[in-house]
Design a protein around this motif. Structure first.
Motif, PDB file in Angstrom:
ATOM      1  N   TYR A 243     -66.534  75.496 -12.762  1.00 22.05           N
ATOM      2  CA  TYR A 243     -65.800  75.031 -13.932  1.00 22.05           C
ATOM      3  C   TYR A 243     -64.364  74.647 -13.582  1.00 22.05           C
ATOM      4  N   GLY A 244     -63.733  75.460 -12.736  1.00 23.66           N
ATOM      5  CA  GLY A 244     -62.370  75.145 -12.336  1.00 23.66           C
ATOM      6  C   GLY A 244     -62.294  73.842 -11.570  1.00 23.66           C
ATOM      7  N   LEU A 245     -63.236  73.623 -10.685  1.00 16.99           N
ATOM      8  CA  LEU A 245     -63.275  72.385  -9.912  1.00 16.99           C
ATOM      9  C   LEU A 245     -63.438  71.182 -10.837  1.00 16.99           C
ATOM     10  N   PHE A 246     -64.307  71.314 -11.809  1.00 17.96           N
ATOM     11  CA  PHE A 246     -64.580  70.196 -12.716  1.00 17.96           C
ATOM     12  C   PHE A 246     -63.354  69.860 -13.565  1.00 17.96           C
ATOM     13  N   ILE A 247     -62.703  70.880 -14.123  1.00 18.47           N
ATOM     14  CA  ILE A 247     -61.562  70.637 -15.017  1.00 18.47           C
ATOM     15  C   ILE A 247     -60.332  70.170 -14.242  1.00 18.47           C
ATOM     16  N   VAL A 248     -60.056  70.805 -13.103  1.00 18.56           N
ATOM     17  CA  VAL A 248     -58.889  70.396 -12.317  1.00 18.56           C
ATOM     18  C   VAL A 248     -59.067  68.970 -11.808  1.00 18.56           C
ATOM     19  N   SER A 249     -60.280  68.620 -11.385  1.00 16.51           N
ATOM     20  CA  SER A 249     -60.523  67.251 -10.912  1.00 16.51           C
ATOM     21  C   SER A 249     -60.291  66.247 -12.028  1.00 16.51           C
ATOM     22  N   ARG A 250     -60.791  66.542 -13.232  1.00 15.49           N
ATOM     23  CA  ARG A 250     -60.618  65.601 -14.347  1.00 15.49           C
ATOM     24  C   ARG A 250     -59.143  65.534 -14.775  1.00 15.49           C
ATOM     25  N   PHE A 251     -58.444  66.669 -14.724  1.00 14.20           N
ATOM     26  CA  PHE A 251     -57.028  66.667 -15.083  1.00 14.20           C
ATOM     27  C   PHE A 251     -56.226  65.788 -14.129  1.00 14.20           C
ATOM     28  N   ARG A 252     -56.486  65.890 -12.850  1.00 12.48           N
ATOM     29  CA  ARG A 252     -55.766  65.059 -11.879  1.00 12.48           C
ATOM     30  C   ARG A 252     -56.088  63.577 -12.105  1.00 12.48           C
ATOM     31  N   GLU A 253     -57.353  63.304 -12.451  1.00 12.73           N
ATOM     32  CA  GLU A 253     -57.754  61.925 -12.724  1.00 12.73           C
ATOM     33  C   GLU A 253     -57.022  61.373 -13.945  1.00 12.73           C
ATOM     34  N   GLU A 254     -57.000  62.159 -15.020  1.00 15.43           N
ATOM     35  CA  GLU A 254     -56.334  61.700 -16.245  1.00 15.43           C
ATOM     36  C   GLU A 254     -54.816  61.648 -16.079  1.00 15.43           C
ATOM     37  N   LEU A 255     -54.275  62.574 -15.286  1.00 15.24           N
ATOM     38  CA  LEU A 255     -52.835  62.579 -15.051  1.00 15.24           C
ATOM     39  C   LEU A 255     -52.413  61.325 -14.292  1.00 15.24           C
ATOM     40  N   ALA A 256     -53.215  60.938 -13.308  1.00 17.14           N
ATOM     41  CA  ALA A 256     -52.907  59.716 -12.557  1.00 17.14           C
ATOM     42  C   ALA A 256     -53.046  58.481 -13.448  1.00 17.14           C
TER      43      ALA A 256
ATOM     44  N   LEU B 174     -74.955  63.897 -16.705  1.00 13.90           N
ATOM     45  CA  LEU B 174     -75.320  63.060 -17.849  1.00 13.90           C
ATOM     46  C   LEU B 174     -74.187  62.881 -18.847  1.00 13.90           C
ATOM     47  N   SER B 175     -73.226  63.809 -18.873  1.00 14.92           N
ATOM     48  CA  SER B 175     -72.072  63.610 -19.752  1.00 14.92           C
ATOM     49  C   SER B 175     -71.306  62.354 -19.353  1.00 14.92           C
ATOM     50  N   ARG B 176     -71.117  62.157 -18.042  1.00 12.61           N
ATOM     51  CA  ARG B 176     -70.413  60.951 -17.599  1.00 12.61           C
ATOM     52  C   ARG B 176     -71.291  59.706 -17.725  1.00 12.61           C
ATOM     53  N   VAL B 177     -72.604  59.887 -17.512  1.00  8.38           N
ATOM     54  CA  VAL B 177     -73.509  58.747 -17.691  1.00  8.38           C
ATOM     55  C   VAL B 177     -73.491  58.295 -19.145  1.00  8.38           C
ATOM     56  N   ARG B 178     -73.565  59.247 -20.065  1.00  8.75           N
ATOM     57  CA  ARG B 178     -73.556  58.913 -21.491  1.00  8.75           C
ATOM     58  C   ARG B 178     -72.223  58.281 -21.903  1.00  8.75           C
TER      59      ARG B 178
ATOM     60  N   ARG C 143     -68.903  59.074 -10.253  1.00 14.92           N
ATOM     61  CA  ARG C 143     -67.773  59.855 -10.743  1.00 14.92           C
ATOM     62  C   ARG C 143     -68.023  61.362 -10.742  1.00 14.92           C
ATOM     63  N   THR C 144     -69.274  61.775 -10.635  1.00 16.19           N
ATOM     64  CA  THR C 144     -69.564  63.225 -10.642  1.00 16.19           C
ATOM     65  C   THR C 144     -70.247  63.706  -9.375  1.00 16.19           C
ATOM     66  N   GLY C 145     -70.759  62.775  -8.575  1.00 12.52           N
ATOM     67  CA  GLY C 145     -71.512  63.193  -7.387  1.00 12.52           C
ATOM     68  C   GLY C 145     -70.706  64.077  -6.463  1.00 12.52           C
ATOM     69  N   HIS C 146     -69.444  63.682  -6.226  1.00 17.58           N
ATOM     70  CA  HIS C 146     -68.614  64.474  -5.321  1.00 17.58           C
ATOM     71  C   HIS C 146     -68.288  65.837  -5.926  1.00 17.58           C
ATOM     72  N   ILE C 147     -68.137  65.896  -7.269  1.00 16.95           N
ATOM     73  CA  ILE C 147     -67.813  67.167  -7.908  1.00 16.95           C
ATOM     74  C   ILE C 147     -69.027  68.094  -7.881  1.00 16.95           C
ATOM     75  N   ILE C 148     -70.203  67.550  -8.237  1.00 15.71           N
ATOM     76  CA  ILE C 148     -71.420  68.368  -8.222  1.00 15.71           C
ATOM     77  C   ILE C 148     -71.711  68.874  -6.822  1.00 15.71           C
ATOM     78  N   THR C 149     -71.582  67.995  -5.844  1.00 14.22           N
ATOM     79  CA  THR C 149     -71.850  68.402  -4.465  1.00 14.22           C
ATOM     80  C   THR C 149     -70.847  69.454  -4.000  1.00 14.22           C
ATOM     81  N   SER C 150     -69.584  69.259  -4.330  1.00 21.40           N
ATOM     82  CA  SER C 150     -68.561  70.235  -3.940  1.00 21.40           C
ATOM     83  C   SER C 150     -68.793  71.579  -4.626  1.00 21.40           C
ATOM     84  N   ALA C 151     -69.085  71.523  -5.930  1.00 15.74           N
ATOM     85  CA  ALA C 151     -69.352  72.762  -6.666  1.00 15.74           C
ATOM     86  C   ALA C 151     -70.560  73.476  -6.091  1.00 15.74           C
TER      87      ALA C 151
END
Length: 756
Positions: free
Chosen positions: A264-277, A621-625, A644-652
């Motif tokens: 969960y931390g990986l997913f949220i921090v990754s999205r925060f950095r994406e939105e911040l940029a 599927l959240s990103r696919v939808r 957009r999620t493959g690297h996060i899922i694989t890392s998690a």
């Protein structure tokens, strides 16, 4: 709702952080007190026939199985000609002196060779075949598990203090028995989980630094894990005050809590950095992060919660405890990820990218629609039938060993080969007369001696019965017969013998005949699991289908997700049977193959792995939808969603596998089974299923993925959860505004099946 939550955590960030700090201190003090409240049993059905038989023997008769067995061997003597040990001498004096000095507080009864009547020939059963060893059978005081645990600890402390003195007299001591086995498993599990966490944490930090490219971002998921684990310990401590909580539930909860928090931390921090940029402002980026990644985390957490609720249908305390522990840790993981982590990110802001490690290139936000994951998805979707067939063959190959599953029960064989408890059990079988397994048969009612003898003869005539002893004649309304057998307690012949004993016509006058002992408990344990399993499957699958329908507004996607989860689970269970029951991983992981598999652990693996599979399904599927609502292009949406999620899922998945594999290095086989079994399930799901099977299936189904009949669309509009305007990315790279996406929902989701 999630957007408002993101804004709230931003405005009240210091209050949230202060409250979390206070809670962490209180949880560290009170929550860790759980370890004095847990039990070390819970492997059997408390309402089973075998359990009731054992309780009758303990409560009504004096022939109960001893809690502790202590074997003394004359290391300095020579083998004797027969089975007669010296009545006196240095060995006899050393042993009797220690046994006579046993403290009375923890010990209720002691039986040993020199304490029995010299005319009683049964005492020679306490002497080994070579005449150099003897054992003492000790019964502990205490009516409750906590009292008996304290009695065992005091007794073992006394025996350990005497080891050196006995060693000086050339006497070796080994401590075993039922109480010793459960205590040793509990203590070893605690030690191994601590070691696993100490080993995995540095590795997790290292990989998080590599993934994020800096120390600040990498530390966020670990901080989340600490809070979640402390919270789950606090919740379990509260539950332990009103119900039994197994120590093994604590072990599993801490490991899963660590892994899920990092996910969960990986997913949220990754999205925060994406939105911040993308947006440049913390105040704008945080609400969008919580509304998108936070929404997915919330839905993913609920999916895992649903799976763990399935364990509450089973009567075994260990399974219900792990269910409660899983629910507690997921709840705290969700709260920490949705409230505490956003507050910390609000304070850290742009410094989330600080303390970058030289040599590690900072990861840029993945705005591009092209990349390795995108190309993989496109390749798979060009030949979806071929991809499906190839993956199906691989999964079928992995799952094939499951057809050879042989159910068994947990006993001393799950301990290391040099463990005292296991050595004592093996010595009792191999070195002492009558060293065989037993089935305890309890007869209640007004039964005559002749009827009991006739019944014993009929039991003795059973093919697999080695011997039948009437240990306790009719005593009031209870009698005890012991049916001995050779072989393991959970092999096919023994299982058949238990069934034959139960089917043998009871003696005349009997009110009830119960079969107990470990062999009978193995049969009852399997029956209890098979009885509860259909209800678990029905409730978990039904709730998951409804929940995924609420999340995605689709009829097809929930069914697809469940079916693919089942395929993944079958493959991972096949790996468990191949690796542990058949012993293929025995040399690599350092254990002796038992030849059977306790179905308890398979159920736990299925539940946890199914929840994690839905977890990753929601991530993808959240990103696919999100993309599909913006574009209406099914194929492109799948490719972009995977990119957009493959690297996060694989890392998690990688980080969680590190935690689970470290758990798999435990000295206890059942922790190895759960650690490696779950790791295999995650690897299979995050690679073959998520990266190949899902894109191929969604390409074949096309627009039917999002099909929703009109009456269900009406229902979804009222109970479903859809992204708000703020949840849809804005900025130069956005494909549609939130209002545009919402306006397309009816057109894209409500139309007839087809391909986009």
């Amino acid at each position: 709702m999630f957007t408002h939550l993101g804004r709230f955590t931003h405005r009240r960030r210091w209050w949230v952080i202060a409250g979390s700090a206070v809670f962490a201190v209180l949880a560290a003090v009170w929550g860790t007190g759980l370890f004095t409240q847990v039990s070390d049993g819970g492997f059997v059905d408390p309402d089973a026939e075998s359990t009731r038989a054992d309780e009758l023997i303990t409560d009504e008769l004096d022939t109960a199985t001893p809690d502790v067995v202590v074997i003394y061997r004359d290391a300095g003597g020579t083998p004797r000609d027969g089975d007669v040990i010296a009545e006196d001498g240095a060995f006899a004096e050393a042993v009797t002196d220690q046994l006579d000095a046993l403290p009375s507080a923890p010990v209720e009864d002691v039986t040993h060779f020199w304490d029995m009547d010299p005319e009683d020939l049964t005492r020679y059963a306490l002497i080994s075949d070579d005449g150099r060893a003897t054992y003492a059978a000790i019964t502990l005081r205490g009516s409750g598990e906590e009292e008996r645990t304290e009695s065992y600890a005091e007794l073992v402390g006394h025996l350990e203090d005497q080891r050196d003195a006995l060693a000086d007299a050339d006497v070796t001591v080994r401590i075993g028995g039922a109480a010793a086995m459960m205590s040793e498993m509990s203590e070893q599990a605690e030690r191994d989980v601590i070691v696993a966490e100490l080993v995995s944490l540095p590795l997790l930090l290292l990989f998080l630094v590599i993934i994020f490219g800096g120390l600040v971002a990498a530390s966020m998921p670990l901080l989340l894990a600490v809070l979640a684990i402390l919270g789950s310990l606090t919740a379990l401590h509260a539950l332990a005050l009103v119900t039994d909580i197994s120590v093994f539930a604590v072990n599993v909860a801490t490991i899963l809590g660590l892994g899920l928090a990092i996910d969960y931390g990986l997913f949220i921090v990754s999205r925060f950095r994406e939105e911040l940029a993308r947006r440049g402002s913390v105040e704008e980026a945080l609400p969008v992060t919580v509304a998108t990644a936070g929404r997915t985390v919330a839905f993913s957490g609920v999916a895992v919660l649903i799976a763990f609720c399935g364990l509450l249908f089973f009567p075994q305390a260990i399974m219900r405890s792990i269910g409660l522990g899983g629910i507690a840790v997921v709840l705290f993981d969700m709260v920490a990820a949705l409230v505490v982590l956003p507050a910390i990110l609000a304070v850290v802001g742009h410094r989330v990218n600080a303390l970058r490690i030289p040599g590690l290139r900072r990861r840029r936000a993945r705005e591009s629609e092209t990349g390795g994951w995108h190309r993989l998805a496109r390749t798979v979707m060009r030949r979806p039938f071929v991809s499906l067939i190839l993956v199906a063959v691989v999964l079928a190959t992995f799952g094939a060993p499951l057809l050879g599953l042989k159910p068994g029960i947990t006993d001393q064989r799950y301990l290391p080969p040099d463990d005292d408890t296991r050595v004592v059990a093996e010595m009792m079988d191999e070195d002492f007369p009558g060293g065989t397994g037993t089935i305890d048969v309890v007869v209640t009612g007004d039964v005559s001696d002749d009827a009991l003898e006739d019944y014993a003869e009929r039991l003795d005539s059973l093919e697999a019965a080695a011997q039948v002893d009437l240990r306790s004649p009719a005593n009031g309304d209870v009698a005890h017969l012991v049916v001995s057998f050779t072989g393991e307690i959970d092999d096919d012949e023994t299982t058949a013998l238990v069934t034959e004993v139960r089917e043998t016509t009871p003696p005349e006058g009997a009110d009830e005949v119960l079969a107990g002992g470990m062999a009978a408990a193995s049969v009852d344990n399997l029956d209890a699991i098979l009885e509860a399993l259909p209800w678990t499957i029905l409730v978990v699958v039904s709730a998951t289908l409804v929940f995924l329908f609420m999340a995605f507004g689709s009829v097809i996607l929930p069914v697809k997700a469940v079916l693919m989860g089942v395929l993944s689970l079958a493959a991972s269970l096949g790996v468990v049977v191949w690796g542990f029951q058949e012993g293929a991983l025995a040399t690599l992981l350092g254990f002796d193959a038992v030849g059977t598999t306790d179905p308890t652990y398979l159920v736990i693996i299925v539940v946890a792995a199914f929840g994690l599979a839905m977890d990753y399904e929601l991530f993808l599927l959240s990103r696919v939808r999100e993309e599909y609502l913006a574009t209406g292009d099914n194929t492109q949406s799948v490719a972009v969603g995977l990119q957009r999620t493959g690297h996060i899922i694989t890392s998690a998945a990688l980080l969680l596998v590190i935690v689970l594999v470290s758990m798999g290095t435990s000295a206890i086989v059942f922790l190895k089974i759960m650690g490696i079994g779950l790791a295999a399930a995650i690897v299979i799901d995050a690679t073959l299923v998520r990266a190949i099977l899902v894109p191929a299936a969604m390409r074949l189904m096309g627009r039917a993925n999002w099909w929703l009949p009109g009456w269900l669309r009406w229902l979804h509009d009222r109970i479903g959860v859809t992204e708000t305007e703020e949840a849809t990315p804005a900025g130069p790279n956005s494909r549609a505004t939130g209002e545009d996406a919402r306006s397309r929902t009816t057109e894209l989701v409500g139309g007839p099946p087809g391909d986009a």
